[in-house]
Design a protein around this motif. Structure first.
Motif, PDB file in Angstrom:
ATOM      1  N   GLY A  30       0.792  -1.224   0.000  1.00  0.00           N
ATOM      2  CA  GLY A  30       0.000   0.000   0.000  1.00  0.00           C
ATOM      3  C   GLY A  30       0.820   1.269   0.000  1.00  0.00           C
ATOM      4  O   GLY A  30       2.045   1.264   0.008  1.00  0.00           O
ATOM      5  N   LYS A  31       0.073   2.365   0.004  1.00  0.00           N
ATOM      6  CA  LYS A  31       0.646   3.691  -0.185  1.00  0.00           C
ATOM      7  C   LYS A  31       1.526   4.132   0.989  1.00  0.00           C
ATOM      8  O   LYS A  31       2.553   4.756   0.790  1.00  0.00           O
ATOM      9  CB  LYS A  31      -0.522   4.659  -0.352  1.00  0.00           C
ATOM     10  N   GLY A  32       1.121   3.832   2.222  1.00  0.00           N
ATOM     11  CA  GLY A  32       1.825   4.366   3.377  1.00  0.00           C
ATOM     12  C   GLY A  32       2.820   3.411   3.994  1.00  0.00           C
ATOM     13  O   GLY A  32       3.063   3.463   5.189  1.00  0.00           O
ATOM     14  N   LYS A  33       3.406   2.507   3.192  1.00  0.00           N
ATOM     15  CA  LYS A  33       4.257   1.488   3.800  1.00  0.00           C
ATOM     16  C   LYS A  33       5.569   2.049   4.336  1.00  0.00           C
ATOM     17  O   LYS A  33       6.204   1.436   5.171  1.00  0.00           O
ATOM     18  CB  LYS A  33       4.523   0.354   2.822  1.00  0.00           C
ATOM     19  N   PHE A  34       5.968   3.221   3.867  1.00  0.00           N
ATOM     20  CA  PHE A  34       7.203   3.825   4.377  1.00  0.00           C
ATOM     21  C   PHE A  34       6.922   4.834   5.483  1.00  0.00           C
ATOM     22  O   PHE A  34       7.819   5.416   6.040  1.00  0.00           O
ATOM     23  CB  PHE A  34       7.977   4.491   3.244  1.00  0.00           C
ATOM     24  N   HIS A  35       5.651   5.075   5.792  1.00  0.00           N
ATOM     25  CA  HIS A  35       5.286   6.031   6.839  1.00  0.00           C
ATOM     26  C   HIS A  35       4.386   5.343   7.858  1.00  0.00           C
ATOM     27  O   HIS A  35       3.166   5.474   7.792  1.00  0.00           O
ATOM     28  CB  HIS A  35       4.550   7.227   6.230  1.00  0.00           C
ATOM     29  N   PRO A  36       4.957   4.611   8.808  1.00  0.00           N
ATOM     30  CA  PRO A  36       4.101   3.889   9.766  1.00  0.00           C
ATOM     31  C   PRO A  36       3.568   4.797  10.856  1.00  0.00           C
ATOM     32  O   PRO A  36       3.791   4.588  12.028  1.00  0.00           O
ATOM     33  CB  PRO A  36       5.041   2.826  10.324  1.00  0.00           C
ATOM     34  N   LYS A  37       2.898   5.866  10.462  1.00  0.00           N
ATOM     35  CA  LYS A  37       2.359   6.809  11.436  1.00  0.00           C
ATOM     36  C   LYS A  37       0.842   6.679  11.470  1.00  0.00           C
ATOM     37  O   LYS A  37       0.208   6.588  10.429  1.00  0.00           O
ATOM     38  CB  LYS A  37       2.751   8.231  11.026  1.00  0.00           C
ATOM     39  N   GLY A  38       0.283   6.643  12.643  1.00  0.00           N
ATOM     40  CA  GLY A  38      -1.159   6.528  12.759  1.00  0.00           C
ATOM     41  C   GLY A  38      -1.839   7.862  12.528  1.00  0.00           C
ATOM     42  O   GLY A  38      -1.200   8.915  12.486  1.00  0.00           O
ATOM     43  N   LYS A  39      -3.150   7.820  12.392  1.00  0.00           N
ATOM     44  CA  LYS A  39      -3.913   9.047  12.185  1.00  0.00           C
ATOM     45  C   LYS A  39      -4.443   9.553  13.512  1.00  0.00           C
ATOM     46  O   LYS A  39      -4.508   8.819  14.494  1.00  0.00           O
ATOM     47  CB  LYS A  39      -5.072   8.776  11.229  1.00  0.00           C
ATOM     48  N   ARG A  40      -4.824  10.818  13.522  1.00  0.00           N
ATOM     49  CA  ARG A  40      -5.381  11.418  14.732  1.00  0.00           C
ATOM     50  C   ARG A  40      -6.679  10.732  15.138  1.00  0.00           C
ATOM     51  O   ARG A  40      -7.407  10.210  14.309  1.00  0.00           O
ATOM     52  CB  ARG A  40      -5.683  12.889  14.474  1.00  0.00           C
ATOM     53  N   VAL A  41      -6.945  10.783  16.436  1.00  0.00           N
ATOM     54  CA  VAL A  41      -8.217  10.280  16.949  1.00  0.00           C
ATOM     55  C   VAL A  41      -9.272  11.328  16.614  1.00  0.00           C
ATOM     56  O   VAL A  41      -9.109  12.501  16.956  1.00  0.00           O
ATOM     57  CB  VAL A  41      -8.146  10.062  18.476  1.00  0.00           C
ATOM     58  N   THR A  42     -10.339  10.933  15.922  1.00  0.00           N
ATOM     59  CA  THR A  42     -11.345  11.899  15.499  1.00  0.00           C
ATOM     60  C   THR A  42     -12.611  11.765  16.332  1.00  0.00           C
ATOM     61  O   THR A  42     -13.005  10.674  16.731  1.00  0.00           O
ATOM     62  CB  THR A  42     -11.698  11.707  14.008  1.00  0.00           C
ATOM     63  N   LEU A  43     -13.222  12.914  16.578  1.00  0.00           N
ATOM     64  CA  LEU A  43     -14.502  12.984  17.290  1.00  0.00           C
ATOM     65  C   LEU A  43     -15.438  13.869  16.485  1.00  0.00           C
ATOM     66  O   LEU A  43     -15.003  14.856  15.893  1.00  0.00           O
ATOM     67  CB  LEU A  43     -14.317  13.624  18.668  1.00  0.00           C
ATOM     68  N   ASN A  44     -16.707  13.526  16.450  1.00  0.00           N
ATOM     69  CA  ASN A  44     -17.689  14.383  15.795  1.00  0.00           C
ATOM     70  C   ASN A  44     -18.212  15.422  16.773  1.00  0.00           C
ATOM     71  O   ASN A  44     -18.095  15.270  17.995  1.00  0.00           O
ATOM     72  CB  ASN A  44     -18.846  13.549  15.242  1.00  0.00           C
ATOM     73  N   LEU A  45     -18.790  16.452  16.211  1.00  0.00           N
ATOM     74  CA  LEU A  45     -19.293  17.552  17.029  1.00  0.00           C
ATOM     75  C   LEU A  45     -20.413  17.097  17.964  1.00  0.00           C
ATOM     76  O   LEU A  45     -20.497  17.544  19.107  1.00  0.00           O
ATOM     77  CB  LEU A  45     -19.793  18.674  16.102  1.00  0.00           C
ATOM     78  N   LEU A  70     -14.032  10.290  26.443  1.00  0.00           N
ATOM     79  CA  LEU A  70     -14.444  10.341  25.034  1.00  0.00           C
ATOM     80  C   LEU A  70     -13.345   9.794  24.125  1.00  0.00           C
ATOM     81  O   LEU A  70     -13.624   9.349  23.013  1.00  0.00           O
ATOM     82  CB  LEU A  70     -14.791  11.780  24.632  1.00  0.00           C
ATOM     83  N   VAL A  71     -12.088   9.883  24.583  1.00  0.00           N
ATOM     84  CA  VAL A  71     -10.964   9.335  23.817  1.00  0.00           C
ATOM     85  C   VAL A  71     -10.053   8.534  24.734  1.00  0.00           C
ATOM     86  O   VAL A  71     -10.037   8.747  25.949  1.00  0.00           O
ATOM     87  CB  VAL A  71     -10.124  10.447  23.110  1.00  0.00           C
ATOM     88  N   ASP A  72      -9.287   7.622  24.152  1.00  0.00           N
ATOM     89  CA  ASP A  72      -8.327   6.821  24.912  1.00  0.00           C
ATOM     90  C   ASP A  72      -7.086   7.661  25.188  1.00  0.00           C
ATOM     91  O   ASP A  72      -6.582   8.355  24.297  1.00  0.00           O
ATOM     92  CB  ASP A  72      -7.958   5.562  24.109  1.00  0.00           C
ATOM     93  N   ALA A  73      -6.576   7.605  26.408  1.00  0.00           N
ATOM     94  CA  ALA A  73      -5.456   8.463  26.818  1.00  0.00           C
ATOM     95  C   ALA A  73      -4.194   8.179  26.021  1.00  0.00           C
ATOM     96  O   ALA A  73      -3.512   9.103  25.574  1.00  0.00           O
ATOM     97  CB  ALA A  73      -5.195   8.299  28.309  1.00  0.00           C
ATOM     98  N   LYS A  74      -3.869   6.893  25.833  1.00  0.00           N
ATOM     99  CA  LYS A  74      -2.637   6.537  25.119  1.00  0.00           C
ATOM    100  C   LYS A  74      -2.677   6.995  23.668  1.00  0.00           C
ATOM    101  O   LYS A  74      -1.724   7.576  23.160  1.00  0.00           O
ATOM    102  CB  LYS A  74      -2.416   5.023  25.165  1.00  0.00           C
ATOM    103  N   LEU A  75      -3.798   6.710  22.993  1.00  0.00           N
ATOM    104  CA  LEU A  75      -3.928   7.088  21.582  1.00  0.00           C
ATOM    105  C   LEU A  75      -3.927   8.603  21.408  1.00  0.00           C
ATOM    106  O   LEU A  75      -3.332   9.132  20.472  1.00  0.00           O
ATOM    107  CB  LEU A  75      -5.201   6.494  20.991  1.00  0.00           C
ATOM    108  N   ALA A  76      -4.607   9.308  22.308  1.00  0.00           N
ATOM    109  CA  ALA A  76      -4.676  10.762  22.222  1.00  0.00           C
ATOM    110  C   ALA A  76      -3.298  11.385  22.402  1.00  0.00           C
ATOM    111  O   ALA A  76      -2.951  12.350  21.726  1.00  0.00           O
ATOM    112  CB  ALA A  76      -5.634  11.304  23.265  1.00  0.00           C
TER     113      ALA A  76
END
Length: 139
Positions: free
Chosen positions: A63-78, A100-106
């Motif tokens: 896939g496209k991001g195989k050289f960038h093993p970075k996760g995405k931000r935790v998203t919340l809706n309004l 509302l969000v997990d501490a480690k992931l945030a």
């Protein structure tokens, strides 16, 4: 007159810089013959060994991001923020405290508020938001 502080840190010995350096002459701390004594060898280099080499044993990442093993931000809706009191400042700490969000992931990836849904309350955002959230908070 002020005195300069005494220098305690000793500079490292530089290899192969003449006899006076203490690490000069002949092999200069590299042993005798061989590839490692003559030049640089890559960390992953294993000679002609192909079948069981380290690189061949690692899983193929596709896939496209195989050289960038970075996760995405935790998203919340309004509309997820509807349970919070009106006029509160939205920070990562508040979202973690309200579960509302997990501490480690945030902490690792960050948090972003998206404009999904509607809210009747006014908030002050101290975390990244989408443009639709900014429009919704001005109304």
């Amino acid at each position: 007159m002020t005195r300069l502080p005494k220098v305690v840190a000793k500079s490292k010995k530089r290899q192969g810089r003449g006899m006076g350096s203490g690490k000069g002459s002949h092999t200069s701390g590299r042993g005798q013959k061989g590839q490692k004594s003559r030049g640089k060898v890559g960390v992953l280099f294993e000679g002609m060994k192909m079948k069981k080499s380290l690189l061949k044993r690692l899983p193929l990442m596709r896939g496209k991001g195989k050289f960038h093993p970075k996760g995405k931000r935790v998203t919340l809706n309004l509309n997820d923020l509807e349970g919070l009191p009106s006029g509160s400042k939205i920070t990562v700490e508040l979202l973690v405290k309200e579960k509302l969000v997990d501490a480690k992931l945030a902490k690792k990836f960050g948090v972003k508020i998206l404009g999904g849904g509607k809210t009747t309350k006014k908030f002050t955002f101290l975390v990244p938001t989408s443009k639709s959230v900014v429009k919704a908070s001005k109304v």
